[in-house]
Design an enzyme around this catalytic site. Structure first.
Site, PDB file in Angstrom:
ATOM      1  N   LYS A  85       0.763  -0.931  -0.090  1.00 19.81           N
ATOM      2  CA  LYS A  85      -0.044   0.104  -0.037  1.00 19.81           C
ATOM      3  C   LYS A  85       1.000   1.262   0.327  1.00 19.81           C
ATOM      4  O   LYS A  85       2.216   1.213   0.448  1.00 19.81           O
ATOM      5  CB  LYS A  85      -0.840  -0.027   1.233  1.00 19.81           C
ATOM      6  CG  LYS A  85      -2.225   0.670   1.084  1.00 19.81           C
ATOM      7  CD  LYS A  85      -3.168   0.054   0.373  1.00 19.81           C
ATOM      8  CE  LYS A  85      -4.357   0.732   0.258  1.00 19.81           C
ATOM      9  NZ  LYS A  85      -5.735   0.260  -0.308  1.00 19.81           N
ATOM     10  N   GLY A 185     -24.118   4.358   2.339  1.00 19.47           N
ATOM     11  CA  GLY A 185     -23.118   4.818   1.475  1.00 19.47           C
ATOM     12  C   GLY A 185     -23.434   4.445  -0.087  1.00 19.47           C
ATOM     13  O   GLY A 185     -23.443   3.273  -0.226  1.00 19.47           O
ATOM     14  N   VAL A 186     -23.969   5.616  -0.773  1.00 16.33           N
ATOM     15  CA  VAL A 186     -24.345   5.440  -1.987  1.00 16.33           C
ATOM     16  C   VAL A 186     -23.259   6.090  -3.001  1.00 16.33           C
ATOM     17  O   VAL A 186     -23.768   6.730  -3.827  1.00 16.33           O
ATOM     18  CB  VAL A 186     -25.685   5.691  -2.289  1.00 16.33           C
ATOM     19  CG1 VAL A 186     -26.091   5.584  -3.465  1.00 16.33           C
ATOM     20  CG2 VAL A 186     -26.750   5.268  -1.281  1.00 16.33           C
ATOM     21  N   GLY A 187     -22.039   5.444  -2.872  1.00 13.52           N
ATOM     22  CA  GLY A 187     -20.937   5.886  -3.812  1.00 13.52           C
ATOM     23  C   GLY A 187     -20.935   5.005  -4.987  1.00 13.52           C
ATOM     24  O   GLY A 187     -22.172   4.448  -5.305  1.00 13.52           O
ATOM     25  N   LYS A 188     -20.023   4.880  -5.575  1.00 12.71           N
ATOM     26  CA  LYS A 188     -19.827   4.229  -6.868  1.00 12.71           C
ATOM     27  C   LYS A 188     -20.313   2.641  -6.360  1.00 12.71           C
ATOM     28  O   LYS A 188     -20.971   2.407  -7.119  1.00 12.71           O
ATOM     29  CB  LYS A 188     -18.699   4.172  -7.457  1.00 12.71           C
ATOM     30  CG  LYS A 188     -18.205   5.509  -8.186  1.00 12.71           C
ATOM     31  CD  LYS A 188     -16.870   5.293  -9.176  1.00 12.71           C
ATOM     32  CE  LYS A 188     -15.485   5.217  -8.152  1.00 12.71           C
ATOM     33  NZ  LYS A 188     -14.358   5.418  -9.039  1.00 12.71           N
ATOM     34  N   VAL A 189     -19.485   2.064  -5.684  1.00 11.94           N
ATOM     35  CA  VAL A 189     -19.776   0.853  -5.014  1.00 11.94           C
ATOM     36  C   VAL A 189     -21.406   0.669  -4.706  1.00 11.94           C
ATOM     37  O   VAL A 189     -21.950  -0.483  -5.004  1.00 11.94           O
ATOM     38  CB  VAL A 189     -18.854   0.267  -4.225  1.00 11.94           C
ATOM     39  CG1 VAL A 189     -19.133  -1.343  -3.453  1.00 11.94           C
ATOM     40  CG2 VAL A 189     -17.379   0.193  -4.543  1.00 11.94           C
ATOM     41  N   GLY A 190     -21.677   1.364  -4.048  1.00 16.09           N
ATOM     42  CA  GLY A 190     -23.034   1.327  -3.380  1.00 16.09           C
ATOM     43  C   GLY A 190     -24.086   1.292  -4.201  1.00 16.09           C
ATOM     44  O   GLY A 190     -25.256   0.588  -4.377  1.00 16.09           O
TER      45      GLY A 190
END
Length: 362
Positions: A85, A185-190
């Site tokens: 990382k 959480g409704v970002g790209k993945v959500g």
């Protein structure tokens, strides 16, 4: 960067990391740390986080923790890759530039393939295209540059597979049809996950602190019930809880309030502290280990190393279904929570396969 203190050195050795590299380019303002935790299975792979850490020590602590987590995630995903990382210290909105990213790329290249980088918080596909102009050891590039593109696609797909496996284990059928799923959480993945769930016949209740995400939901999935906060979501009646935002989502108060029988989401480091996994088990809540079910993204970018093929990567991400069931069976057999069983399985693979390889040399 500044001279390292005894505390810095002690922390590195306490985490059993193979290599930690401090990177600095004064002209561009680059201050970065690359941490390689383990290369028993292959070169370290993990994203670059661009974040305004308050102190260098905070950045070091984060990169050591994140790189160790990647060793476990990559091992459990069945990848021949170790854990690495990187963090870039600073506000990306203020200091990110082509020159800084290219300077960073040269440091990645200097490791000669011991570390492959990718996107993370604060870095995007377009940034990886710039980094790749200085290094061949970059994944998560745009399709135009021969890369895998948006890794949230298979991240969400993998979470959905983990959720289907959890449903089969608990309710006897690999489907969320008729179940109520809470998504935080409704970002790209959500967003991708909600699409899979609605297609599967689930009903959704969701929340996000950003008005843009809420408006997107209203525009695209008017049938989704929207609540104003995570606290309100956690207090709602639901069958499955899917944390898809920040880490630490499962703390004492949340576990005590949950009505869900399954927790399966995309967020990293969901357990707020050691012992939460036992609280979940005591309440009869089935917890799908986060680094298992959200590994579709790393599977997607890892495929890029060999020449990206989306269908091949998707087939491998489909294996999250079987691995999730395997983890639950192992947990039941050994009398431990699923998160402990997942750690043991990852450690077993690193030990058994890694013994054949020793330390990776490019």
């Amino acid at each position: 960067m500044s001279d390292k203190t005894d505390n810095d050195v002690s922390e590195v050795f306490a985490h059993d990391h193979e290599q930690v590299v401090y990177c600095r380019d004064e002209e561009t303002g680059l201050k970065a740390i690359i941490a390689i935790h383990n290369t028993l299975l292959g070169p370290g792979l993990g994203g670059t986080r661009f974040f305004p850490y308050a102190t260098e020590q905070e950045a070091l602590t984060d990169v050591l923790r994140l790189s160790r987590g990647m060793s476990y995630k990559n091992a459990l995903a069945g990848l021949d890759l170790g854990g690495g990382k990187a963090v870039i210290i600073g506000d990306p909105n203020e200091i990110k530039s082509e020159a800084l990213l290219r300077a960073y790329g040269r440091f990645v290249q200097s490791l000669n393939g011991r570390y492959y980088t990718a996107c993370d918080v604060g870095t995007y596909v377009q940034d990886m295209d710039v980094v790749a102009r200085e290094s061949e050891f970059v994944t998560g590039r745009s399709p135009e540059a021969g890369g895998a593109g948006d890794s949230s696609i298979l991240t969400a797909y993998g979470v959905f597979q983990g959720m289907r496996a959890s449903a089969e284990y608990l309710w006897g059928a690999p489907s969320l049809a008729g179940k109520r799923v809470g998504v935080s959480g409704v970002g790209k993945v959500g967003r991708y996950l909600i699409g899979h769930l609605i297609e599967d016949g689930a009903s959704i209740v969701a929340t996000d602190p950003h008005e843009g995400a809420i408006q997107w939901l209203r525009d695209n999935y008017a049938q989704v019930e929207i609540v104003t906060s995570t606290a309100e979501l956690v207090a709602s009646e639901m069958d499955v809880y899917a944390p898809c935002a920040l880490g630490g989502a499962l703390d004492d108060a949340t576990v005590a309030a949950l009505s869900a029988k399954i927790v399966c989401g995309a967020a990293n480091n969901q357990l707020a502290h050691a012992g939460v996994e036992k609280q979940l088990e005591a309440r009869g809540i089935l917890y799908a280990p986060d680094y298992l079910v959200n590994s579709g993204g790393v599977i997607q970018v890892a495929d890029e190393i060999h020449g990206f093929d989306f269908e091949r990567a998707k087939r491998r991400a489909s294996g999250i279904f079987d691995t999730t069931l395997r983890i639950y069976a192992l947990a039941a057999e050994e009398g431990v929570p699923p998160s402990v069983a997942a750690d043991r399985l990852a450690e077993r693979r690193m030990r058994d396969v890694g013994r054949l390889r020793g330390v990776y040399l490019p």
